[in-house]
Design a protein around this motif. Structure first.
Motif, PDB file in Angstrom:
ATOM      1  N   SER A  11     -10.961   5.595  -2.025  1.00 20.84           N
ATOM      2  CA  SER A  11     -12.598   6.051  -1.636  1.00 20.84           C
ATOM      3  C   SER A  11     -11.779   7.756  -1.110  1.00 20.84           C
ATOM      4  O   SER A  11     -12.329   8.180  -1.317  1.00 20.84           O
ATOM      5  N   GLU A  12     -10.469   7.616  -1.672  1.00 21.52           N
ATOM      6  CA  GLU A  12      -9.877   9.529  -1.297  1.00 21.52           C
ATOM      7  C   GLU A  12      -9.364   8.866  -3.494  1.00 21.52           C
ATOM      8  O   GLU A  12      -8.428   8.205  -3.918  1.00 21.52           O
ATOM      9  N   THR A  13      -9.165   9.875  -3.406  1.00 22.33           N
ATOM     10  CA  THR A  13      -7.909  10.993  -4.602  1.00 22.33           C
ATOM     11  C   THR A  13      -6.861  10.346  -4.336  1.00 22.33           C
ATOM     12  O   THR A  13      -5.898  10.228  -2.508  1.00 22.33           O
ATOM     13  N   GLN A  43      -8.833  -0.933   0.791  1.00 20.76           N
ATOM     14  CA  GLN A  43      -8.891   0.785   0.481  1.00 20.76           C
ATOM     15  C   GLN A  43      -8.032   0.856  -0.812  1.00 20.76           C
ATOM     16  O   GLN A  43      -7.968   1.666  -1.160  1.00 20.76           O
TER      17      GLN A  43
END
Length: 253
Positions: A11-13, A43
Motif C-alpha cells: 500500500s506504500e513505497t 500488506q
C-alpha cells in the motif's frame, strides 16, 4: 513468510527484511536504517528467492546496530535545533508489561492450522508461547536418528508469543521428536533465578489429521494444539521413551 525474508509494502513505497512478528497479523519490517515498522501481514509481500537463516539475520542486525550507533554519535552535535519532531524516526520501544501471577514460568510449544476449515490441505505454524514476566531465550531441536539438529534459537519477550516456523504434513516426520532448551531472565532489574529447562517431546503426527485435536485457548484466536513445556515453574516431564534404558532396567531386575 519467515524472519529474514526480504519484503516490500503493497500500500506504500518501501520495504525491508522481516525482523519478527507480533501475533499472527503483524509483521515487523526492518528497513535499511535499522528501524522496525509494524505492518499488517496482508500488506507485505516477499520478494526474491534468497534463503535467509536466523544466524544471517542476527549478523545483519548487529552490523546495522553498530552502523546506527556510529552514525548517531557523529551527527548528534550537527543536528539542527529547529528540526521538527515529526520528521524524526520513531525508535522508542515500550518495555514489555508485567502481569500479576507472571512470576512463575509457563511456556508452551503451539501448532496452529493456517486454515482449520480445510484441515486436509492446510499448512501449520509453530509458535513459542511465553506466559510469564520473564524473557526466554530458547533453542529448538529436532532428532535425526541418534543426533539432533538445531532448528531455531530465538528470544521471546514476557507475556507474548513468537512465530517460529511454517511446515506441511510432509514435514511431520522431521519433528516427530523435538527438544526445547531454555533459560529465563529479566532485563535491567533484579529477579529470582530460574533453573534452565530441557524438555523432549514426541509430536504425534496423527493428531494433525484430526479436527478435535485443535482446541480453543487464551493464546490464539484460532483452535490450536499446545504442548506444555513448563507450567507454574513445574517443568513438563520429557515424554520420549528411552527404549534401551527400559530394556536395561528390565534385565537388571
Amino acid at each position: 513468510m519467515k524472519i529474514g525474508d526480504k519484503v516490500r509494502f503493497l500500500s506504500e513505497t518501501g520495504g525491508g527484511r522481516v525482523a519478527g512478528f507480533q501475533g499472527k497479523n503483524i509483521v515487523l519490517v526492518e528497513d535499511e536504517d535499522g528501524f522496525q515498522v509494524p505492518m499488517l501481514h496482508s500488506q507485505v509481500v516477499v520478494i526474491g528467492d534468497e534463503d535467509y537463516g536466523t544466524d544471517h539475520v542476527v549478523q545483519v542486525k548487529q552490523r546495522q546496530a553498530q552502523q546506527a550507533a556510529a552514525k548517531n554519535a557523529s551527527s548528534a552535535t550537527a543536528e539542527s535545533a529547529d528540526e521538527e519532531p515529526a520528521e524524526r524516526p520513531v525508535t522508542f520501544r515500550p518495555k514489555p508489561e508485567e502481569r500479576k501471577g507472571g512470576e512463575q514460568l509457563s511456556a508452551y510449544l503451539a501448532f496452529v492450522p493456517m486454515n482449520v476449515k480445510e484441515l486436509s490441505q492446510t499448512r501449520f505454524e509453530t509458535y513459542f508461547v511465553n506466559d510469564s514476566n520473564y524473557y526466554m531465550r530458547f533453542a529448538y531441536f529436532s532428532a535425526q536418528g541418534a543426533s539432533w539438529r538445531l532448528r531455531h534459537t530465538l528470544e521471546v519477550e514476557p507475556n507474548t508469543l513468537l512465530f517460529v516456523e511454517e511446515f506441511g504434513r510432509e514435514d511431520l516426520p522431521q519433528i516427530e521428536r523435538v527438544a526445547i532448551q531454555m533459560v529465563a531472565y529479566k532485563r535491567e532489574k533484579p529477579f529470582l533465578l530460574k533453573p534452565a529447562l530441557d524438555v523432549q517431546l514426541r509430536i504425534d503426527g496423527v493428531k494433525f489429521y484430526k479436527l478435535h485435536t485443535f482446541e480453543s485457548n487464551k493464546f490464539f484466536e484460532e483452535p490450536s494444539l499446545l504442548y506444555p513445556l513448563i507450567v507454574d515453574d513445574r517443568p513438563t516431564r520429557s515424554i520420549v521413551l528411552d527404549v534401551d534404558r527400559m530394556r536395561r532396567d528390565i534385565l537388571e531386575k
